[in-house]
Motif scaffolding. Structure first.
Motif, PDB file in Angstrom:
ATOM      1  N   UNK A  47      -9.628  -2.593   8.508  1.00 40.64           N
ATOM      2  CA  UNK A  47     -10.887  -2.980   7.855  1.00 40.64           C
ATOM      3  C   UNK A  47     -10.771  -4.323   7.142  1.00 40.64           C
ATOM      4  N   UNK A  48      -9.768  -5.109   7.487  1.00 43.01           N
ATOM      5  CA  UNK A  48      -9.604  -6.410   6.849  1.00 43.01           C
ATOM      6  C   UNK A  48      -8.291  -6.503   6.101  1.00 43.01           C
ATOM      7  N   UNK A  49      -8.222  -7.478   5.209  1.00 49.54           N
ATOM      8  CA  UNK A  49      -6.971  -7.728   4.488  1.00 49.54           C
ATOM      9  C   UNK A  49      -6.792  -6.783   3.308  1.00 49.54           C
ATOM     10  N   UNK A  50      -5.520  -6.507   3.022  1.00 40.56           N
ATOM     11  CA  UNK A  50      -5.123  -5.724   1.846  1.00 40.56           C
ATOM     12  C   UNK A  50      -3.947  -6.447   1.215  1.00 40.56           C
ATOM     13  N   UNK A  51      -3.890  -6.438  -0.097  1.00 37.94           N
ATOM     14  CA  UNK A  51      -2.805  -7.085  -0.827  1.00 37.94           C
ATOM     15  C   UNK A  51      -1.932  -6.010  -1.470  1.00 37.94           C
ATOM     16  N   UNK A  52      -0.858  -5.562  -0.793  1.00 40.59           N
ATOM     17  CA  UNK A  52       0.046  -4.593  -1.420  1.00 40.59           C
ATOM     18  C   UNK A  52       0.622  -5.190  -2.705  1.00 40.59           C
ATOM     19  N   UNK A  53       0.943  -4.334  -3.646  1.00 41.75           N
ATOM     20  CA  UNK A  53       1.472  -4.822  -4.919  1.00 41.75           C
ATOM     21  C   UNK A  53       2.754  -5.618  -4.727  1.00 41.75           C
ATOM     22  N   UNK A  54       3.622  -5.160  -3.823  1.00 45.23           N
ATOM     23  CA  UNK A  54       4.886  -5.845  -3.542  1.00 45.23           C
ATOM     24  C   UNK A  54       5.014  -5.989  -2.027  1.00 45.23           C
ATOM     25  N   UNK A  55       5.322  -7.197  -1.586  1.00 47.33           N
ATOM     26  CA  UNK A  55       5.495  -7.482  -0.164  1.00 47.33           C
ATOM     27  C   UNK A  55       6.843  -8.153   0.020  1.00 47.33           C
ATOM     28  N   UNK A  56       7.686  -7.585   0.854  1.00 48.14           N
ATOM     29  CA  UNK A  56       8.954  -8.220   1.208  1.00 48.14           C
ATOM     30  C   UNK A  56       8.777  -8.763   2.616  1.00 48.14           C
ATOM     31  N   UNK A  57       9.030 -10.066   2.747  1.00 54.06           N
ATOM     32  CA  UNK A  57       8.955 -10.717   4.040  1.00 54.06           C
ATOM     33  C   UNK A  57      10.350 -10.818   4.618  1.00 54.06           C
ATOM     34  N   UNK A  58      10.488 -10.582   5.921  1.00 53.26           N
ATOM     35  CA  UNK A  58      11.788 -10.747   6.566  1.00 53.26           C
ATOM     36  C   UNK A  58      12.049 -12.228   6.834  1.00 53.26           C
ATOM     37  N   UNK A  59      13.153 -12.513   7.500  1.00 47.94           N
ATOM     38  CA  UNK A  59      13.548 -13.905   7.736  1.00 47.94           C
ATOM     39  C   UNK A  59      12.560 -14.656   8.627  1.00 47.94           C
ATOM     40  N   UNK A  60      11.681 -13.936   9.326  1.00 44.25           N
ATOM     41  CA  UNK A  60      10.657 -14.561  10.167  1.00 44.25           C
ATOM     42  C   UNK A  60       9.337 -14.745   9.410  1.00 44.25           C
ATOM     43  N   UNK A  61       9.310 -14.309   8.135  1.00 40.81           N
ATOM     44  CA  UNK A  61       8.084 -14.411   7.353  1.00 40.81           C
ATOM     45  C   UNK A  61       7.101 -13.287   7.596  1.00 40.81           C
ATOM     46  N   UNK A  62       7.572 -12.193   8.198  1.00 38.98           N
ATOM     47  CA  UNK A  62       6.723 -11.045   8.496  1.00 38.98           C
ATOM     48  C   UNK A  62       6.925  -9.956   7.444  1.00 38.98           C
ATOM     49  N   UNK A  63       5.851  -9.277   7.031  1.00 41.70           N
ATOM     50  CA  UNK A  63       6.014  -8.173   6.084  1.00 41.70           C
ATOM     51  C   UNK A  63       6.876  -7.077   6.703  1.00 41.70           C
TER      52      UNK A  63
END
Length: 150
Positions: A47-63
């Motif tokens: 249903x669109x974007x969501x902003x999780x409270x904490x996001x860890x991105x991997x080395x490729x910049x992916x959640x």
């Protein structure tokens, strides 16, 4: 929970659990971001974007690992957990989704029942409390890496 309290809890968890102080096996290139008072990294849901409270991105910049901080268990929280579980990876020793749910002290049993009832895969359920100037986090259940149960 007041937004300033929630932001404080989010920042504490991000700084002290992703990675843990002294953790030597935190993957190189992983980046921990928060979406508290300021939003920095959304994830895409149906249903669109969501902003999780904490996001860890991997080395490729992916959640890859996500954390949600809750002060109540309701349909909106459950919907956020489902979305985050869909986005999180399963790179842990048990293959569950790397979703970490943090609930106000006293709500863990209710949160666990909701997670299980809705078949939401998660790596860790934690309780938090604010005691004066201190934020405390207590592991309730860990389904991911044993190392995370601290």
């Amino acid at each position: 929970m007041q937004n300033t309290d929630q932001d404080r809890v989010i920042r504490f968890i991000a700084a002290n659990r992703f990675p843990f102080p002294g953790q030597t096996d935190w993957p190189e290139g992983y980046q921990t971001l928060t979406n508290g008072a300021e939003r920095s990294h959304p994830v895409q849901g149906p249903d669109g974007q969501h902003w999780p409270d904490i996001v860890i991105l991997n080395e490729k910049g992916e959640p890859c690992r996500l954390g949600e901080v809750e002060d109540k268990i309701d349909a909106a929280a459950i919907a956020r957990w489902k979305l985050c579980a869909d986005v999180a990876d399963t790179m842990n020793e048990t293959g569950v989704k790397n979703l970490f749910v943090y609930v106000r002290k006293g709500l863990a049993a209710e949160a666990l029942a909701a997670l299980d009832q809705h078949a939401i895969s998660f790596a860790g359920l934690r309780e938090y409390e604010i005691a004066g100037d201190e934020v405390k986090v207590t592991p309730y259940l860990t389904r991911g890496d044993r190392y995370d149960h601290q």
